[in-house]
Enzyme design. Structure first.
Site, PDB file in Angstrom:
ATOM      1  N   ASP A 278      -7.442  -0.614   8.265  1.00  0.00           N
ATOM      2  CA  ASP A 278      -6.958  -0.792   6.888  1.00  0.00           C
ATOM      3  C   ASP A 278      -5.841   0.242   6.651  1.00  0.00           C
ATOM      4  OD1 ASP A 278      -6.780  -1.764   4.300  1.00  0.00           O
ATOM      5  OD2 ASP A 278      -8.857  -1.342   3.765  1.00  0.00           O
TER       6      ASP A 278
ATOM      7  N   GLU B 225      -5.265   2.007   3.176  1.00  0.00           N
ATOM      8  CA  GLU B 225      -5.410   2.959   2.071  1.00  0.00           C
ATOM      9  C   GLU B 225      -6.029   4.282   2.513  1.00  0.00           C
ATOM     10  OE1 GLU B 225      -6.368  -0.201   2.021  1.00  0.00           O
ATOM     11  OE2 GLU B 225      -5.526  -1.214   0.268  1.00  0.00           O
TER      12      GLU B 225
ATOM     13  N   HIS C 176      -5.537  -5.188   6.562  1.00  0.00           N
ATOM     14  CA  HIS C 176      -5.016  -4.787   5.252  1.00  0.00           C
ATOM     15  C   HIS C 176      -4.155  -5.874   4.608  1.00  0.00           C
ATOM     16  CE1 HIS C 176      -3.242  -2.385   2.078  1.00  0.00           C
ATOM     17  NE2 HIS C 176      -2.038  -2.660   2.536  1.00  0.00           N
TER      18      HIS C 176
ATOM     19  N   HIS D 192     -11.478   3.134   3.087  1.00  0.00           N
ATOM     20  CA  HIS D 192     -11.456   3.867   1.813  1.00  0.00           C
ATOM     21  C   HIS D 192     -12.787   3.669   1.097  1.00  0.00           C
ATOM     22  CE1 HIS D 192     -11.014  -0.147   0.279  1.00  0.00           C
ATOM     23  NE2 HIS D 192     -10.120  -0.323   1.231  1.00  0.00           N
TER      24      HIS D 192
ATOM     25  N   HIS E  78     -11.495   0.897  -3.821  1.00  0.00           N
ATOM     26  CA  HIS E  78     -11.678  -0.482  -4.282  1.00  0.00           C
ATOM     27  C   HIS E  78     -12.584  -1.199  -3.289  1.00  0.00           C
ATOM     28  CE1 HIS E  78      -8.444  -0.912  -1.289  1.00  0.00           C
ATOM     29  NE2 HIS E  78      -8.824  -2.166  -1.160  1.00  0.00           N
TER      30      HIS E  78
HETATM   31 ZN   LIG Z   1      -6.322  -2.301   2.490  1.00  0.00          ZN
END
Ligand SMILES: [Zn+2]
Length: 281
Positions: free
Chosen positions: A8, A10, A64, A111, A123
């Site tokens: 990902d 973030e 992502h 994250h 999130h």
């Molecule tokens: Zn992401």
């Protein structure tokens, strides 16, 4: 040994603001393009360490946004890349016959879950739609949701890399996994980060430790049947998700659902999350 790496953006070192993770009419592309290079750097650290410790195959899932961030030409030789539209999202490639069988998985650039007060860009799948997801009453983030589908196919999550807020969540829900902290979350849009060089070194070391501890890794398999609850941002989102037969409306902004196993649970979750995102607002 075959290793699956889901990457990902973030949770990467150097990423502190959502505008570094996508682009659009009001967000310049330059920062996003730099983040793609950071993404390749951390992915390569995991890939290299896996090959050094005897992996025969490493499959990378670009996990992502639109899922086509990584440039194949940046990737360490020998790795394979899943890039494009992913019906199974962040777990694409796991469980599809013999090619989908892996000995372990690493989550890089991950994250903390929606609502975490200090996690950078915290999130759960969609910040526009999903406010919280619970499985058998326990709050789940992206790492632990994905781990449910991987657990169904016998793939343990061995390593999770991201900020310290994510590491604290992982300690509770996937306690066996090696935790690599590449930055401190100082708020939703603020971080104190390692340099990419130091983050890569931490990931290489973490991957080495995870492979040494392979025998201690466990599967994330909450008791069956799995009971899911998803809080969405607006009642209209729950209206749309609750159209799917078998899905229950249990509150103005909450839907409930049940699945007989981890694969079905994850499939249902991605369907509901996507349905909830349909209303034009
Ligand atoms: Zn992401």
């Amino acid at each position: 040994m075959r290793i699956y790496v889901s990457v990902d953006m973030e949770g990467l070192a150097g990423v502190g603001h959502a505008h570094q993770t996508h682009y659009g009419p009001t967000v310049d592309r330059a920062d996003y393009d730099r983040s793609r290079a950071l993404m390749a750097g951390e992915a390569n650290a995991a890939i290299e360490a896996a090959f050094e410790r005897g992996a025969r195959e490493v499959v990378v899932n670009d996990s992502h946004w639109q899922m086509r961030n990584l440039r194949a030409e940046d990737l360490h030789e020998g790795a394979r890349l899943l890039i494009g539209d992913k019906p199974l999202s962040m777990t694409q490639g796991v469980g599809d016959g013999p090619d989908g069988a892996f000995d372990g998985a690493a989550f890089i650039g991950y994250h903390a879950g929606a609502g975490n007060p200090t996690g950078v860009i915290s999130h759960t799948y969609s910040s526009a739609t999903v406010m919280e997801v619970r499985v058998n009453g326990v709050v789940h983030n992206e790492a632990s949701l994905n781990a449910i589908r991987l657990g169904h196919f016998g793939v343990p999550v061995m390593l999770v890399a991201g900020d310290d807020a994510l590491a604290a969540e992982i300690e509770t829900v996937l306690p066996w996994a090696e935790r690599v902290i590449v930055k401190r979350g100082l708020g939703y849009s603020l971080t104190d980060s390692l340099s990419p060089h130091d983050a890569a070194a931490a990931i290489r070391n973490g991957m080495g430790r995870a492979i040494e501890r392979m025998g201690e890794m466990e599967l994330h398999q909450p008791s069956l049947p799995l009971r899911g609850e998803m809080d969405v941002r607006l009642p209209v989102m729950a209206d749309f998700a609750a159209v799917l037969p078998g899905v229950e409306r249990i509150g103005p902004r909450t839907i409930g659902f049940e699945a007989p196993d981890g694969d079905s649970f994850y499939r249902l979750f991605v369907c509901l999350m996507r349905l909830a995102g349909v209303p034009a607002l």
